[in-house]
Design a protein around this motif. Structure first.
Motif, PDB file in Angstrom:
ATOM      1  N   GLN A 337     -14.811  -9.217  14.403  1.00  0.00           N
ATOM      2  CA  GLN A 337     -14.430  -9.272  12.979  1.00  0.00           C
ATOM      3  C   GLN A 337     -15.509  -9.943  12.137  1.00  0.00           C
ATOM      4  O   GLN A 337     -15.776  -9.524  11.024  1.00  0.00           O
ATOM      5  CB  GLN A 337     -13.119 -10.055  12.838  1.00  0.00           C
ATOM      6  CG  GLN A 337     -11.944  -9.405  13.523  1.00  0.00           C
ATOM      7  CD  GLN A 337     -10.798 -10.403  13.599  1.00  0.00           C
ATOM      8  OE1 GLN A 337     -10.687 -11.180  14.535  1.00  0.00           O
ATOM      9  NE2 GLN A 337      -9.964 -10.402  12.583  1.00  0.00           N
ATOM     10  N   PRO A 356      -6.220 -10.477  13.953  1.00  0.00           N
ATOM     11  CA  PRO A 356      -5.788  -9.163  13.468  1.00  0.00           C
ATOM     12  C   PRO A 356      -4.289  -8.982  13.696  1.00  0.00           C
ATOM     13  O   PRO A 356      -3.755  -9.484  14.677  1.00  0.00           O
ATOM     14  CB  PRO A 356      -6.593  -8.181  14.336  1.00  0.00           C
ATOM     15  CG  PRO A 356      -7.110  -8.952  15.487  1.00  0.00           C
ATOM     16  CD  PRO A 356      -7.061 -10.404  15.142  1.00  0.00           C
ATOM     17  N   ILE A 370      -4.211  -2.699  17.824  1.00  0.00           N
ATOM     18  CA  ILE A 370      -5.151  -3.782  17.485  1.00  0.00           C
ATOM     19  C   ILE A 370      -6.452  -3.593  18.267  1.00  0.00           C
ATOM     20  O   ILE A 370      -7.550  -3.708  17.726  1.00  0.00           O
ATOM     21  CB  ILE A 370      -4.499  -5.169  17.736  1.00  0.00           C
ATOM     22  CG1 ILE A 370      -3.440  -5.408  16.664  1.00  0.00           C
ATOM     23  CG2 ILE A 370      -5.538  -6.282  17.729  1.00  0.00           C
ATOM     24  CD1 ILE A 370      -2.648  -6.677  16.800  1.00  0.00           C
ATOM     25  N   THR A 389     -12.115  -3.628   8.623  1.00  0.00           N
ATOM     26  CA  THR A 389     -11.602  -2.894   9.777  1.00  0.00           C
ATOM     27  C   THR A 389     -10.573  -1.858   9.335  1.00  0.00           C
ATOM     28  O   THR A 389      -9.803  -2.100   8.426  1.00  0.00           O
ATOM     29  CB  THR A 389     -10.914  -3.901  10.727  1.00  0.00           C
ATOM     30  OG1 THR A 389     -11.713  -5.054  10.792  1.00  0.00           O
ATOM     31  CG2 THR A 389     -10.675  -3.330  12.083  1.00  0.00           C
TER      32      THR A 389
END
Ligand SMILES: Cc1cc2nc3c(=O)[nH]c(=O)nc-3n(C[C@H](O)[C@H](O)[C@H](O)COP(=O)(O)O)c2cc1C
Length: 419
Positions: A337, A356, A370, A389
């Motif tokens: 991330q 997330p 995920i 994302t």
């Protein structure tokens, strides 16, 4: 929170910025490691492509002291995912050399793996295992073919493949290899009394179940240069009743301690889903670094540096892991991330990277969505983009499409002998 983070703190705890010298002579510049994440970025013939170079340059510039690659397969007829990288005697070393050269300030280690029975039916891969115990993931079990128990010759061949892959990683310029013996893949299958039902020298007692791992480590050590690193990723527990547990891990770490630079501790398997941790809905140390309480029990006896991975997303938690006696802190998801989070952490910022999330109700679907969104983030970083994302459900759909294309290519190359 603060008092909890202090629990077990040692007066001599190293800082995140402290270098670490390993037994092979490699010195890591700091205590933060990018943990392995299967990138699924293989190009033709399962070689690394240029997106991997971009991705690892990005992490290298982000401040980590060590980077562990996603798992690289040692046998091209058995891959966990169709777009996994393979390194074997038929590989062209040039793209691996380019990949290794992506590390300029950090130490880049290749994680090497054999999936054993955890191969998808649609890849046509051979599902080898210690015994004929199928993968049990409820309704999804049908995606995994029934495994064939390995013969003595399959076992010898597998040991040799690990050694060949490690030797080639050394020649390509990687600093070391990490042998994957966690998360339910082949070496973990041998360690597990639930999957290993053998009655020969590779089954029964813990020492027999660990024989394959110990033979792989010895064969790898014998084949690589003396200053090349060798490590093992091991579960602190499989989180399955009757499975590999903490006491087993304690013994295996002891048997490994003279021959490896460090042992990375993780947990869970495809069957227990614990690998992905628990939702961090409460900010407590144990929920964040979710294997810390369990794995922390192994630190006191270990005579080899230990690394802890799982749920670490901010500096204060990473520091608490070192304070508990671990030598290295492994971070995966948070660095997909935010690849430069370590720069802030090393400069003294707490810098939390939020976990997330997905609102899907099914636990296994949520974990898959995920995982797919993290993979899509890796692919974006590999293209030099850093946009937000994809939402997990969208990522899951893209992932299915990408996977079916990769499966077609893998099967085609395999059937035309290009593998
Ligand atoms: C997309 C993705 C791919 C992964 N691939 C691997 C892998 O190839 N080898 C491995 O040992 N662990 C793999 N893992 C597990 C991580 O190394 C790590 O143990 C786990 O994600 C927990 O750490 P984290 O909470 O920092 O993500 C993967 C995790 C993710 C999210």
């Amino acid at each position: 929170m603060t008092s909890e983070l202090q629990i077990g703190k040692r007066a001599t705890a190293p800082e995140l910025t402290s270098p670490l010298r390993l037994s092979s002579g490699i010195t890591l510049p700091n205590r933060l490691a990018k943990a392995a994440m299967e990138e699924q970025l293989a190009g033709r013939r399962s070689h690394p492509d240029s997106r991997l170079v971009t991705l690892y340059r990005t992490w290298d510039a982000g401040g980590v002291g060590m980077m562990l690659t996603g798992h690289v397969m040692v046998d091209r007829s058995a891959v966990a995912q169709p777009a996994d990288i393979v390194l074997d005697a038929t590989s062209d070393l040039a793209p691996f050399r380019e990949w290794a050269a992506a590390a300029r300030t950090s130490s880049l280690w290749m994680q090497i793996n054999h999936p054993g029975r955890v191969v998808r039916r649609d890849t046509g891969s051979r599902a080898l295992a210690p015994s004929a115990v199928p993968v049990d993931v409820g309704p999804l079990s049908k995606f995994f073919p029934p495994p064939t128990p390995m013969t003595a010759s399959d076992i010898r061949d597998t040991v040799e493949r690990f050694a060949v892959t490690a030797e080639l990683a050394d020649r390509a310029g990687f600093a070391g290899v990490e042998i994957h013996a966690a998360h339910g893949y082949l070496l973990a299958q041998f360690l597990s009394p639930l999957v290993n039902k053998r009655t020969d020298q590779w089954g029964g007692s813990l020492h027999n179940r660990a024989r394959l791992l110990l033979d792989v480590v010895a064969a790898v050590r014998a084949r690589v240069s003396p200053n090349f690193g060798v490590a093992v990723k091991l579960n602190s527990a499989d989180f399955q009743r009757g499975g590999f547990d903490l006491q087993d891990a304690r013994h295996v770490i002891e048997w490994l301690s003279d021959s490896v630079d460090f042992v990375e501790l993780s947990g869970g398997s495809i069957e227990s889903l614990a690998t992905a941790g628990h939702p961090a809905d409460e900010r407590t140390l144990e929920r964040e670094a979710y294997f810390l309480k369990l794995a922390g029990e192994l630190v006191t006896d270990a005579s080899v540096p230990l690394m802890l991975t799982g749920g670490i997303r901010r500096a204060r938690v990473a520091e608490a892991v070192l304070a508990r006696g671990f030598s290295l802190v492994g971070v995966a998801t948070a660095l997909a991330q935010q690849p430069d989070a370590p720069l802030g952490w090393l400069a003294g910022e707490d810098g939390e990277v939020p976990a997330p999330r997905s609102s899907l109700r099914s636990k296994s679907l949520r974990a898959a969505a995920i995982q797919a969104s993290i993979t899509s983030q890796l692919h974006d970083l590999g293209r030099g983009r850093s946009r937000p994302t994809l939402a997990p459900v969208a990522a899951l759909i893209v992932d299915q499409y990408r996977r079916s294309r990769a499966t077609r290519r893998y099967r085609q190359e395999h059937s035309t002998g290009q593998q």
